[in-house]
Design an enzyme around this catalytic site. Structure first.
Site, PDB file in Angstrom:
ATOM      1  N   GLU A  92       1.065  -1.292  -0.154  1.00  0.00           N
ATOM      2  CA  GLU A  92      -0.142  -0.403   0.238  1.00  0.00           C
ATOM      3  C   GLU A  92       0.873   0.803   0.262  1.00  0.00           C
ATOM      4  O   GLU A  92       2.057   1.401   0.741  1.00  0.00           O
ATOM      5  CB  GLU A  92      -1.153   0.463   1.011  1.00  0.00           C
ATOM      6  CG  GLU A  92      -2.145  -0.900   0.976  1.00  0.00           C
ATOM      7  CD  GLU A  92      -3.047  -0.751   0.910  1.00  0.00           C
ATOM      8  OE1 GLU A  92      -2.988  -0.128  -0.626  1.00  0.00           O
ATOM      9  OE2 GLU A  92      -3.752  -2.208   0.163  1.00  0.00           O
TER      10      GLU A  92
ATOM     11  N   CYS B  51      -7.592  -2.086   8.242  1.00  0.00           N
ATOM     12  CA  CYS B  51      -6.113  -2.123   7.578  1.00  0.00           C
ATOM     13  C   CYS B  51      -5.808  -0.867   7.630  1.00  0.00           C
ATOM     14  O   CYS B  51      -4.612  -0.827   7.905  1.00  0.00           O
ATOM     15  CB  CYS B  51      -6.155  -3.012   6.258  1.00  0.00           C
ATOM     16  SG  CYS B  51      -6.674  -4.913   6.864  1.00  0.00           S
TER      17      CYS B  51
HETATM   18  N1  PCA Z   1      -8.383  -6.918   6.210  1.00  0.00           N
HETATM   19  C1  PCA Z   1      -9.579  -6.266   6.894  1.00  0.00           C
HETATM   20  C2  PCA Z   1      -9.032  -5.871   7.994  1.00  0.00           C
HETATM   21  C3  PCA Z   1      -8.330  -7.157   8.656  1.00  0.00           C
HETATM   22  C4  PCA Z   1      -8.133  -7.622   6.600  1.00  0.00           C
HETATM   23  O1  PCA Z   1      -7.443  -8.511   6.977  1.00  0.00           O
HETATM   24  C5  PCA Z   1      -9.007  -4.628   6.022  1.00  0.00           C
HETATM   25  O2  PCA Z   1      -8.258  -5.049   4.848  1.00  0.00           O
HETATM   26  O3  PCA Z   1      -9.466  -3.556   6.669  1.00  0.00           O
END
Ligand code: PCA
Length: 215
Positions: A79, A142
């Site tokens: 990201e 996340c």
């Molecule tokens: N994915 C979620 C929260 C926990 C995870 O593994 C997300 O992309 O926010």
């Protein structure tokens, strides 16, 4: 010896496993000469970031990578940015559902990852592992963890580099999902994360490949 802290999430959203933690726990204990500490963290607004902060205080890492599941994505996606905004479509594992809230009242609108996301993607792609930079980590837990991690590092641990990476559904999860759902094996995810971390250890500055998106 340099130290890497890697986190992966618990299952959420009705799933019985989270490929993020399953891939993270398969990582070797040393990557590119750096020791690797792996920590499982809750899918809960506020508590996820707190668990990361606690691990940073204990481990005193040089580099932090948090990993989450992005079901529906086909590639491993480091990201680029975390935003100061929480907007949950589904409740977290404690039943919280913040809508249109700032994460840190006193924080900037966004932080860019301080890991070399392009170099990480390049290392994975060269090994035949599908990967691309993502320019949104969403607005759920996340992103809460990514933004809070970068806020903590910027304000309390200058010099420590950090970032976030999403993985697709594991092939095991895809068995009970529609046939067009993309997925990846946990072994491939773990290898991709390992190569990405090695690239992060080796590159203080990111490479300048033209991998941006048009839309
Ligand atoms: N994915 C979620 C929260 C926990 C995870 O593994 C997300 O992309 O926010």
């Amino acid at each position: 010896m340099k130290k890497i802290l890697v986190t992966g999430f618990q299952p959420f959203g009705g799933e019985t496993m989270n490929p993020a933690w399953e891939a993270v726990r398969r990582l070797p204990d040393t990557i590119a000469g750096a020791s690797v500490t792996k920590v499982e963290i809750p899918v809960v607004f506020g508590k996820g970031p707190e668990a990361v902060d606690k691990a940073i205080d204990e481990v005193e890492p040089d580099l932090v990578l948090c990993v989450g599941q992005a079901g529906g994505r086909a590639k491993i996606t480091p990201e680029f940015v975390g935003i100061n905004y929480a907007d949950a479509r589904i409740p977290d594992n404690d039943g919280n559902q913040p809508v249109a809230e700032r994460i840190a009242a006193d924080g900037p609108d966004a932080y860019f990852a301080t890991l070399p996301v392009k170099a990480m993607v390049q290392a994975m792609a060269e090994a035949g592992i599908p990967a691309e930079v993502s320019y949104t980590a969403g607005t759920y837990v996340c992103n809460d963890v990514m933004y809070s991690l970068l806020h903590t590092l910027a304000t309390k641990h200058p010099g420590v580099r950090g970032g976030f990476l999403h993985v697709p559904y594991a092939t095991e999860q895809a068995c009970h999902l529609p046939s067009s759902t993309p997925s990846m094996s946990l072994d491939m995810m773990a290898r991709g994360i390992e190569l990405g971390l090695a690239a992060a250890v080796e590159h203080d500055q990111d490479v300048k490949t033209a991998t941006g998106t048009t839309h």
